[in-house]
Design an enzyme around this catalytic site. Structure first.
Site, PDB file in Angstrom:
ATOM      1  N   HIS A  32       0.671  -0.927  -0.452  1.00 12.57           N
ATOM      2  CA  HIS A  32       0.076   0.031  -0.069  1.00 12.57           C
ATOM      3  C   HIS A  32       1.163   1.537  -0.028  1.00 12.57           C
ATOM      4  O   HIS A  32       1.889   1.755   0.774  1.00 12.57           O
ATOM      5  CB  HIS A  32      -0.678  -0.033   1.296  1.00 12.57           C
ATOM      6  CG  HIS A  32      -2.027  -0.774   1.447  1.00 12.57           C
ATOM      7  ND1 HIS A  32      -1.631  -2.339   2.153  1.00 12.57           N
ATOM      8  CD2 HIS A  32      -3.149  -1.747   0.469  1.00 12.57           C
ATOM      9  CE1 HIS A  32      -2.370  -2.977   1.777  1.00 12.57           C
ATOM     10  NE2 HIS A  32      -3.777  -2.082   0.871  1.00 12.57           N
ATOM     11  N   HIS A  39      -4.976  -5.688  -5.715  1.00 17.85           N
ATOM     12  CA  HIS A  39      -4.638  -7.035  -5.002  1.00 17.85           C
ATOM     13  C   HIS A  39      -6.205  -7.473  -4.564  1.00 17.85           C
ATOM     14  O   HIS A  39      -7.442  -6.833  -4.455  1.00 17.85           O
ATOM     15  CB  HIS A  39      -3.724  -6.744  -4.294  1.00 17.85           C
ATOM     16  CG  HIS A  39      -3.639  -6.151  -3.224  1.00 17.85           C
ATOM     17  ND1 HIS A  39      -3.981  -4.755  -3.386  1.00 17.85           N
ATOM     18  CD2 HIS A  39      -4.593  -5.668  -1.949  1.00 17.85           C
ATOM     19  CE1 HIS A  39      -3.916  -3.815  -2.658  1.00 17.85           C
ATOM     20  NE2 HIS A  39      -4.731  -5.140  -0.885  1.00 17.85           N
ATOM     21  N   CYS A  74     -12.025  -7.266   6.955  1.00 14.91           N
ATOM     22  CA  CYS A  74     -11.837  -6.824   5.787  1.00 14.91           C
ATOM     23  C   CYS A  74     -10.114  -7.440   5.703  1.00 14.91           C
ATOM     24  O   CYS A  74      -9.505  -7.697   6.867  1.00 14.91           O
ATOM     25  CB  CYS A  74     -11.310  -5.713   5.282  1.00 14.91           C
ATOM     26  SG  CYS A  74     -13.021  -4.476   4.874  1.00 14.91           S
ATOM     27  N   HIS A  76      -6.737  -9.829   3.171  1.00 14.02           N
ATOM     28  CA  HIS A  76      -6.480 -10.340   2.237  1.00 14.02           C
ATOM     29  C   HIS A  76      -6.591 -11.974   2.190  1.00 14.02           C
ATOM     30  O   HIS A  76      -5.325 -12.765   2.977  1.00 14.02           O
ATOM     31  CB  HIS A  76      -4.884  -9.685   1.922  1.00 14.02           C
ATOM     32  CG  HIS A  76      -5.320  -8.725   2.049  1.00 14.02           C
ATOM     33  ND1 HIS A  76      -5.345  -8.171   3.250  1.00 14.02           N
ATOM     34  CD2 HIS A  76      -5.556  -7.369   0.693  1.00 14.02           C
ATOM     35  CE1 HIS A  76      -5.497  -6.493   2.692  1.00 14.02           C
ATOM     36  NE2 HIS A  76      -5.158  -6.345   1.562  1.00 14.02           N
ATOM     37  N   GLU A  94      -9.142 -11.701  13.492  1.00 18.31           N
ATOM     38  CA  GLU A  94      -9.343  -9.969  13.875  1.00 18.31           C
ATOM     39  C   GLU A  94     -10.534 -10.094  14.645  1.00 18.31           C
ATOM     40  O   GLU A  94     -10.139  -9.284  15.521  1.00 18.31           O
ATOM     41  CB  GLU A  94      -9.946  -9.069  13.091  1.00 18.31           C
ATOM     42  CG  GLU A  94      -8.605  -9.093  11.062  1.00 18.31           C
ATOM     43  CD  GLU A  94      -8.822  -8.171  10.161  1.00 18.31           C
ATOM     44  OE1 GLU A  94     -10.100  -7.417  10.315  1.00 18.31           O
ATOM     45  OE2 GLU A  94      -8.268  -7.889   9.499  1.00 18.31           O
ATOM     46  N   TYR A 111     -13.056  -1.233  -6.257  1.00 17.39           N
ATOM     47  CA  TYR A 111     -12.869   0.145  -4.906  1.00 17.39           C
ATOM     48  C   TYR A 111     -11.526   0.921  -5.315  1.00 17.39           C
ATOM     49  O   TYR A 111     -10.586  -0.199  -4.925  1.00 17.39           O
ATOM     50  CB  TYR A 111     -13.118   0.231  -4.317  1.00 17.39           C
ATOM     51  CG  TYR A 111     -12.565  -0.647  -3.185  1.00 17.39           C
ATOM     52  CD1 TYR A 111     -11.937   1.087  -2.144  1.00 17.39           C
ATOM     53  CD2 TYR A 111     -12.936  -1.232  -2.424  1.00 17.39           C
ATOM     54  CE1 TYR A 111     -11.043   1.270  -1.380  1.00 17.39           C
ATOM     55  CE2 TYR A 111     -11.859  -1.898  -0.776  1.00 17.39           C
ATOM     56  CZ  TYR A 111     -11.163  -1.356  -0.537  1.00 17.39           C
ATOM     57  OH  TYR A 111     -10.483  -0.944   0.051  1.00 17.39           O
ATOM     58  N   GLU A 120      -6.001   2.562  -1.173  1.00 19.02           N
ATOM     59  CA  GLU A 120      -6.343   1.202  -1.591  1.00 19.02           C
ATOM     60  C   GLU A 120      -6.869   0.612  -2.399  1.00 19.02           C
ATOM     61  O   GLU A 120      -7.634   1.287  -3.324  1.00 19.02           O
ATOM     62  CB  GLU A 120      -7.784   0.913  -0.698  1.00 19.02           C
ATOM     63  CG  GLU A 120      -7.030   1.184   0.647  1.00 19.02           C
ATOM     64  CD  GLU A 120      -6.270  -0.065   1.748  1.00 19.02           C
ATOM     65  OE1 GLU A 120      -6.634  -0.619   1.168  1.00 19.02           O
ATOM     66  OE2 GLU A 120      -6.355   0.182   3.085  1.00 19.02           O
ATOM     67  N   GLU A 122      -8.156  -2.708  -4.364  1.00 26.08           N
ATOM     68  CA  GLU A 122      -8.184  -4.221  -4.293  1.00 26.08           C
ATOM     69  C   GLU A 122      -9.685  -4.951  -5.239  1.00 26.08           C
ATOM     70  O   GLU A 122     -10.847  -3.529  -5.349  1.00 26.08           O
ATOM     71  CB  GLU A 122      -9.344  -3.897  -2.883  1.00 26.08           C
ATOM     72  CG  GLU A 122      -7.643  -3.757  -2.083  1.00 26.08           C
ATOM     73  CD  GLU A 122      -7.975  -3.501  -0.259  1.00 26.08           C
ATOM     74  OE1 GLU A 122      -6.692  -3.986   0.220  1.00 26.08           O
ATOM     75  OE2 GLU A 122      -9.508  -4.114  -0.344  1.00 26.08           O
ATOM     76  N   TRP A 167     -15.017   2.154   1.101  1.00 26.14           N
ATOM     77  CA  TRP A 167     -15.604   1.048   0.460  1.00 26.14           C
ATOM     78  C   TRP A 167     -16.773   0.304   1.057  1.00 26.14           C
ATOM     79  O   TRP A 167     -17.719  -0.058   0.413  1.00 26.14           O
ATOM     80  CB  TRP A 167     -14.215  -0.441   0.663  1.00 26.14           C
ATOM     81  CG  TRP A 167     -13.479  -0.119   2.063  1.00 26.14           C
ATOM     82  CD1 TRP A 167     -14.424  -1.601   2.901  1.00 26.14           C
ATOM     83  CD2 TRP A 167     -12.396  -0.332   2.508  1.00 26.14           C
ATOM     84  NE1 TRP A 167     -13.688  -1.741   4.023  1.00 26.14           N
ATOM     85  CE2 TRP A 167     -12.845  -0.973   4.273  1.00 26.14           C
ATOM     86  CE3 TRP A 167     -12.368   1.192   2.599  1.00 26.14           C
ATOM     87  CZ2 TRP A 167     -11.819  -0.257   4.968  1.00 26.14           C
ATOM     88  CZ3 TRP A 167     -10.753   1.187   3.469  1.00 26.14           C
ATOM     89  CH2 TRP A 167     -11.242   1.292   5.052  1.00 26.14           C
TER      90      TRP A 167
END
Length: 197
Positions: A32, A39, A74, A76, A94, A111, A120, A122, A167
């Site tokens: 980032h 990604h 959120c 990855h 998390e 977005y 960001e 993604e 987002w």
């Protein structure tokens, strides 16, 4: 004889082309910046069995959008990790939650957002799930959480009185009025890099 200490594994993300195919990997810690490559990510909206949404406030130490309220989690998926497995793993890491009835609602959501020169960028399929477990927060990721009526949250986002991540605002605008009862989309509608092999 002295033992060696293993370095912690570096978290990596899957880089994508504009069509959603995997084209490489990058360390999450450095991906980032002002010219963040596209990604793979996800956003998950977790409900309890009373139909309330779990909202998360991003940790104040986050590099982008610290302290903002947003959807439940959120993250990855890791390179080589099945997409839904990655969602379950990150939500557990998390928030300490076990997910039930995990479904994809917006398979092609993507977005781009910027804060203080950090972008960001993604492809970020949006999922919904339920849970029977209580949150246990990772303070490096989540400052606090609250359970809230979906109808109240949605109306506040749509009328602009509820400040949320960029987002999250776009996702709430695109999600069905009642995401908890909406049918899931087929997994073959996900970006190619996220589809089951």
């Amino acid at each position: 004889m002295s033992g060696s200490v293993a370095e912690p594994a570096r978290e990596q993300v899957v880089l994508l082309d504009e069509a959603g195919h995997a084209v490489g990997v990058a360390d999450k810690a450095g991906v980032h910046h002002a010219d963040t490559p596209l990604h793979l990510a996800f956003s998950c909206y977790v409900f309890d069995h009373d139909g309330r949404i779990l909202l998360s406030r991003r940790a104040l130490s986050k590099r982008t959008f610290p302290g903002l309220w947003t959807n439940s989690a959120c993250g990855h998926p890791a390179p080589g990790e099945a997409f839904l497995d990655g969602v379950r793993r990150r939500v557990h890491e998390e928030l300490g939650l076990e997910l039930d009835d995990l479904r994809v609602l917006l398979p092609g959501f993507g977005y781009r957002a910027e804060m203080d020169g950090v972008v960001e960028h993604e492809l970020c399929p949006v999922l919904v799930a339920t849970t029977s477990t209580e949150p246990r927060l990772d303070p490096a990721e989540v400052e606090e959480v609250v359970w809230e009526s979906w109808a109240d949250f949605r109306s506040g986002v749509l009328d602009g009185t509820r400040d949320v991540s960029p987002w999250c605002r776009l996702q709430v605008e695109a999600l069905p009025e009642d995401p908890l009862s909406a049918p899931g989309r087929p997994l073959d509608e996900l970006p190619p890099a996220a589809r089951p092999s």
